[in-house]
Design a protein around this motif. Structure first.
Motif, PDB file in Angstrom:
ATOM      1  N   LYS A 171       9.214   7.139   1.246  1.00 34.99           N
ATOM      2  CA  LYS A 171       8.426   5.978   0.766  1.00 34.99           C
ATOM      3  C   LYS A 171       9.388   5.213  -0.030  1.00 34.99           C
ATOM      4  CE  LYS A 171       3.536   7.267   1.980  1.00 34.99           C
ATOM      5  NZ  LYS A 171       3.783   8.159   2.728  1.00 34.99           N
ATOM      6  N   ASP A 179      12.493  -2.901   2.476  1.00 39.65           N
ATOM      7  CA  ASP A 179      11.637  -3.859   2.411  1.00 39.65           C
ATOM      8  C   ASP A 179      11.869  -5.354   2.138  1.00 39.65           C
ATOM      9  OD1 ASP A 179       9.397  -2.173   3.058  1.00 39.65           O
ATOM     10  OD2 ASP A 179       8.202  -2.343   1.289  1.00 39.65           O
ATOM     11  N   LYS A 468       5.358   1.743   9.256  1.00 41.26           N
ATOM     12  CA  LYS A 468       5.774   0.746   8.536  1.00 41.26           C
ATOM     13  C   LYS A 468       6.107  -0.598   8.980  1.00 41.26           C
ATOM     14  CE  LYS A 468       7.817   0.309   3.771  1.00 41.26           C
ATOM     15  NZ  LYS A 468       6.464  -0.036   3.056  1.00 41.26           N
ATOM     16  N   PRO A 498       7.962  -6.092   9.763  1.00 41.28           N
ATOM     17  CA  PRO A 498       6.756  -4.929   8.984  1.00 41.28           C
ATOM     18  C   PRO A 498       5.325  -5.177   9.895  1.00 41.28           C
ATOM     19  CG  PRO A 498       8.400  -6.073   7.518  1.00 41.28           C
ATOM     20  CD  PRO A 498       8.527  -6.881   8.893  1.00 41.28           C
ATOM     21  N   SER A 502      -0.119  -1.855   6.599  1.00 39.62           N
ATOM     22  CA  SER A 502       0.373  -0.535   6.765  1.00 39.62           C
ATOM     23  C   SER A 502      -0.139   0.398   5.614  1.00 39.62           C
ATOM     24  CB  SER A 502       2.121  -0.537   6.584  1.00 39.62           C
ATOM     25  OG  SER A 502       2.263  -1.006   5.497  1.00 39.62           O
TER      26      SER A 502
END
Length: 503
Positions: A171, A179, A468, A498, A502
């Protein structure tokens, strides 16, 4: 370009061959004194003088079709083998070599480990992997000691406690590096991710500066696998040997520091609520001895942790990359994986990490991963050496002859996998494929000891990435090749999308 490539490869192989001739002169003619009995050698050809058929072997891998090297010879030698070619003779790496072509051949090799055959690798890999000249062990002996020490920690029971850590690191990695980015190169990140997770689990370190240093050394080491094995100052191979040595030294420093920390800390402060140590290094240091009572030294612990980190680096990153490719190409497969993983995600409380029970529910996801490794196995197989004369399928395999098992022999065989080019995860449901037909991790006593470790890392990664993102390939026709490491020709850049929501 193709002609230039062939000329370059031919020159490289000639240099390699001359290196081996001058450094391993006893190999030449090693088969000449073998007394043959009434059984013939396997059908086949040893190809060109010195280089044998290595050029074609590497060429088919470079083109992304390594199965052609095996399948072409199976078809060529059918008549001489009585319409059924299960083994053929060739010459690779300056060695007369028998290639076993069937699931039965895989079973024979795996079940006769240390009976009729033993593990074999080219001599230069001993220098690269085993390390400095003070060591007297070879790769096989190192592997045996590795299994003795680490096998209990790499079994399911020993790995269950690390799943939450795997989930947390994954993560964090995606947030930090993926991200807010429209496009990423999968292979580059798969290697970085695999290394980051391995260092956390093995060494309990997340220090970016230390990780950067260790990864640079690992990159130097990895470059040696495809370099000319000439150990002279300034060569890639020499740099790889230095990288291997320095990587071991850095890991040993971490081991020494951890032992000091453990010796000065209270017993209760170094275990979690379940009574376990938080990482594999601490657990190994607290064990202190082999099963025979002999003390495990800091150097030996460093060697074994080095082995785990190095052994799984290229193969795991290749597997993750191929899975990402197929999920991009096959929307229906992606949707089925997403459905399975969202059911697990939706069953978790906010902030709750994955556990062993969650991973056991990822059955379809693992079938997808297996099918990806069937079509694009990370390895081209490994080698054995006959320790005595024996007969296989009516053909003499003399003592000293090398043997090669090649995953594409069965992975692309329609008798084992009907319509073998089709991506079909259902092959791994129910009883699954025929025994010894699916061999990305090898088999028998020498099956990859990190198989379960790899399975957990793959599934935790799949869970996080599909819940994700969705993604598309930047280059729809990008291919994978073996050099001999499996990799995408352009690094597999993808566009990330994305999910709106999520967990």
């Amino acid at each position: 370009m193709e002609l230039l490539y062939m000329i370059l490869i031919s020159s490289v192989l000639t240099c390699v061959s001359l290196y081996y001739v001058f450094n391993n002169i006893h190999v030449a003619g090693g088969m000449k004194n073998v007394k043959l009995d009434r059984h013939p050698l396997p059908p086949g050809s040893t190809g060109w003088p010195i280089i044998g058929e290595t050029l074609e072997y590497l060429s088919t891998a470079k083109k992304g079709v390594p199965e052609n090297f095996v399948l072409d010879r199976i078809n060529k030698y059918l008549s001489s083998a009585g319409n059924s070619c299960k083994v053929f003779k060739t010459s690779l790496l300056l060695q007369d070599m028998a290639v076993l072509c069937t699931a039965g051949g895989n079973k024979f090799l795996f079940s006769n480990e240390e009976k009729l055959v033993k593990s074999w690798w080219p001599a230069y890999l001993d220098k690269l992997i085993v390390g400095n000249s003070e060591k007297t062990l070879n790769i096989t002996e190192e592997s045996n000691r590795f299994r003795m020490i680490l096998a209990p920690y790499l079994k399911p029971a020993g790995l269950q406690k690390y799943i939450g850590t795997m989930d947390s690191v994954t993560k964090k990695y995606l947030v930090t590096y993926c991200d807010h980015k429209d496009q990423v190169k999968v292979h580059q990140h798969a290697k970085k991710y695999a290394f980051t997770l391995a260092c956390k689990l093995m060494l309990d370190t997340e220090d970016p500066q230390l990780l950067g240093k260790l990864q640079r050394l690992l990159k130097d080491l990895s470059s040696g696998f495809t370099a000319l094995p000439i150990d002279l100052p300034g060569t890639t191979f020499n740099r790889a040997i230095r990288g291997s040595r320095q990587l071991r030294e850095e890991i040993e420093k971490i081991v020494v520091e951890r032992r000091i920390k453990l010796s000065t800390a209270s017993a209760n402060s170094m275990v979690d609520e379940d009574g376990d140590h938080g990482d594999m290094l601490s657990s190994l240091l607290m064990e202190e001895t082999y099963s025979d009572g002999k003390q495990i030294t800091e150097s030996e612990i460093a060697d074994k942790l080095y082995g785990v980190i190095v052994a799984g680096h290229d193969s795991l990153s290749s597997a993750l990359t191929t899975i990402m490719m197929y999920l991009a190409e096959l929307p229906q497969v992606y949707d089925a994986v997403l459905k399975e993983q969202m059911e697990i995600a939706n069953s978790k409380a906010a902030g709750e990490l994955l556990n062993w029970g969650d991973v056991q529910k990822m059955k379809y996801s693992w079938s997808v991963a297996c099918e990806a490794m069937r079509l694009l196995p990370p390895s081209l197989g490994t080698f054995r050496e006959a320790t005595t004369d024996f007969v296989y399928e009516g053909h003499l395999i003399p003592k000293g002859m090398k043997l090669h098992w090649h995953p594409h022999s069965t992975h692309k065989n329609p008798e084992c996998f009907p319509n073998p080019e089709k991506f079909d995860p259902s092959r791994f449901e129910g009883q699954g494929p025929p025994p010894f037909a699916f061999v990305p991790f090898g088999g028998g006593p020498r099956m990859c000891p990190g198989k379960e470790y790899a399975r957990l890392k793959i599934l935790v990664f799949m869970h996080n990435v599909v819940t994700k993102y969705k993604w598309d390939k930047v280059f729809p026709d990008e291919k994978f090749i073996w050099t001999p490491v499996l990799l995408p020709t352009k690094g597999l850049p993808i566009k990330l999308f994305p999910h709106n929501k999520s967990k």
